[in-house]
Motif scaffolding. Structure first.
Motif, PDB file in Angstrom:
ATOM      1  N   THR A  87       0.836  -1.209   0.000  1.00  0.00           N
ATOM      2  CA  THR A  87       0.000   0.000   0.000  1.00  0.00           C
ATOM      3  C   THR A  87       0.864   1.249   0.000  1.00  0.00           C
ATOM      4  N   TYR A  90       2.303   1.879  -3.501  1.00  0.00           N
ATOM      5  CA  TYR A  90       1.307   2.452  -4.411  1.00  0.00           C
ATOM      6  C   TYR A  90       1.168   3.956  -4.165  1.00  0.00           C
ATOM      7  N   THR A  94       2.174   6.944  -6.991  1.00  0.00           N
ATOM      8  CA  THR A  94       1.138   7.830  -7.524  1.00  0.00           C
ATOM      9  C   THR A  94       1.245   9.250  -6.987  1.00  0.00           C
ATOM     10  N   LEU A 121       0.045  -4.508  -8.175  1.00  0.00           N
ATOM     11  CA  LEU A 121       0.809  -3.285  -8.433  1.00  0.00           C
ATOM     12  C   LEU A 121       1.485  -3.291  -9.801  1.00  0.00           C
ATOM     13  N   VAL A 124       0.619  -0.246 -12.400  1.00  0.00           N
ATOM     14  CA  VAL A 124       1.238   1.062 -12.158  1.00  0.00           C
ATOM     15  C   VAL A 124       2.756   0.972 -12.291  1.00  0.00           C
TER      16      VAL A 124
END
Length: 527
Positions: A87, A90, A94, A121, A124
């Motif tokens: 988490t 990510y 971003t 993931l 991304v």
């Protein structure tokens, strides 16, 4: 698997049934797609079957038998990282450019832990693959390669390997990378392959390939690099001039050593009452085609300021091998340089030579003499900001542990001005013990006078410490406590720097907590 479980192409039978109508069509053959239809009304059920079979039929249009061949198994670096770490990654990916250094740190921790990002993931990561840090390929590179091949976005492994091994094809950057890889495997063979075709290459390719000789550089490369000094392209000449000083036994180094000895000498005289005095004799060099060929030329600023010959002196000393000064110990050269009217070009020339070679005797001597000079212990040298800058530069030549030991002593001696000057340089990352010492010092200074806090804020050193301090929970807590105790009436500049320092340390500590097995949730990434 029996016949009823096979997903066959039932498009044509279903289309025929639709043309006949639900009432007249025969019952459908059993199968997986038929079993998915839940409508009880015959007409609705037929339309649902028609839609499902149509999609299934079109999905295989124009595909040959090879489309059904399975791809190779996915090679994983290790087990998936904890959910909290995933988490966090990510959020960092971003968040934008401000989190780039934290992404690099995340992958360093993942590599150390032997874990990798989870599959959710991958999208991304693929989107940002070109901007991922150099630490990422070891952790996720094989899986992203596998995904690219599965999606038809990359050549197969055999083709990729063949292309990477050929340094004669591709863009200049690709050829340089391939030639560098060849130098890693076979330095002599790589140069031997380059020499017969070198003159036929374009200037930008010649320049790139000469730079690539830095990998595996040895005395055997000297004849080729010496010839490059006469290349028609300026970039090629500059590349050779950059590499040749790293070969202390080259003809280039011999020329520089002779020029350095001609420019600098020590004159010694015995005193009547015993002892010996030493003085530095400086003979400024003149510009010449021979110097220009070796890359020794005054820049425009030096020419405008009337210091062209001093600039030549600095450049010669910077490129000379240190054995050119073997007649006297490093300490004497440096002390006499600081006393000389030509202190700036002589000291910085010698400093550049010591920095290139990382000679421990010269590094220690520079750190000792510049410290003594700033403390007023060297006769004839005034305590100036320039000398303080030289001291900071000299300390930066020392190994990290030695740098921390010397700066730690300055911190304990409460030499605030000096500490602020030297903190602008030094190791990229501090040890845990030095970080604790430095944070204690920051707490002491921020509890001092308004003048001390203003001095602390001026050079913007504090704002850059977040990336260098040991990223533990204790460090983050110490920084937060310093910020909390900062007087309210203080200027915004110091408060802004301490706020940034605290935020970075808290984030770095949180990233490390995410990799602990007991961590179950990840926080929001804060830059």
């Amino acid at each position: 698997m029996d016949a009823a479980d096979r997903v066959t192409d039932g498009w044509e039978p279903t289309l025929a049934a639709a043309l006949l109508g639900a009432e007249r069509a025969p019952p459908p053959a059993p199968g997986l797609l038929t079993a998915l239809v839940a409508e009880s009304d015959p007409g609705a059920a037929l339309l649902a079957r028609l839609a499902a079979e149509g999609v299934h039929h079109l999905a295989g249009t124009e595909l040959g038998p090879e489309a059904l061949a399975p791809i190779e198994p996915r090679e994983a670096f290790g087990p998936e990282c904890p959910p909290a770490a995933a988490t966090r990654l990510y959020g960092l990916l971003t968040e934008g450019y401000s989190a780039r250094s934290r992404v690099e740190e995340w992958f360093e921790l993942a590599a150390a832990a032997g874990s990798r990002p989870p599959a959710w993931l991958f999208q991304v990561l693929m989107q940002q693959r070109d901007s991922l840090p150099t630490t990422a390929p070891a952790v996720i590179g094989a899986e992203l390669d596998w995904l690219a091949r599965a999606c038809g976005e990359a050549p197969d492994q055999g083709a990729e390997t063949a292309d990477a091994s050929d340094w004669t094809e591709g863009t200049v950057a690709e050829r340089r990378a391939a030639f560098t890889a060849l130098r890693v495997r076979d330095p002599e063979g790589a140069r031997a392959a380059l020499e017969p075709v070198f003159r036929k290459e374009k200037a930008d390719a010649r320049e790139a390939l000469v730079h690539a000789l830095a990998t595996g550089l040895s005395q055997a490369d000297e004849p080729f690099l010496e010839a490059c000094l006469d290349d028609r392209a300026n970039g090629v000449r500059l590349a050779a001039q950059h590499l040749l000083p790293r070969l202390p036994d080259s003809r280039y180094a011999e020329r520089m050593a002779a020029r350095a000895r001609a420019a600098l000498s020590v004159e010694s005289k015995r005193k009547l009452l015993g002892g010996t005095t030493h003085s530095l004799v400086v003979t400024l060099p003149e510009e010449s085609p021979e110097l220009a060929r070796d890359g020794i030329e005054a820049n425009q600023w030096e020419r405008r300021g009337g210091g062209a010959r001093a600039g030549l002196l600095r450049a010669i000393l910077a490129r000379a091998p240190l054995h050119a000064f073997a007649a006297h110990p490093p300490r004497l050269w440096i002390e006499l340089a600081l006393r000389s009217e030509w202190a700036d070009p002589v000291f910085h020339g010698l400093f550049s030579a010591a920095k290139r070679t990382l000679d421990p005797a010269w590094a220690e001597a520079m750190a000792d003499i510049t410290a003594e000079a700033y403390e007023g212990k060297v006769t004839g040298v005034r305590r100036t900001n320039e000398v303080l800058g030289m001291w900071a530069e000299a300390l930066d030549l020392l190994p990290d542990a030695a740098w921390e030991a010397r700066v730690g002593a300055l911190i304990r001696a409460r030499k605030i001005e000096v500490v602020l000057a030297v903190l602008a340089q030094g190791p990229e990352h501090f040890s845990e013990s030095f970080s604790a010492t430095l944070l204690d010092w920051l707490a002491f200074v921020t509890r001092g006078s308004d003048a001390l806090r203003r001095d602390l804020a001026k050079p913007w050193v504090i704002a850059r410490l977040g990336d260098r301090l040991w990223p533990s929970d204790d460090s983050a807590a110490s920084a937060a406590a310093i910020l909390a105790r900062l007087p309210e009436e203080d200027a915004d500049r110091l408060r802004t720097q301490l706020t940034g320092l605290t935020g970075v340390l808290e984030l770095r500590a949180a990233i490390r907590r995410d990799f602990r097995p007991e961590t179950t949730t990840g926080g929001t990434a804060q830059g």
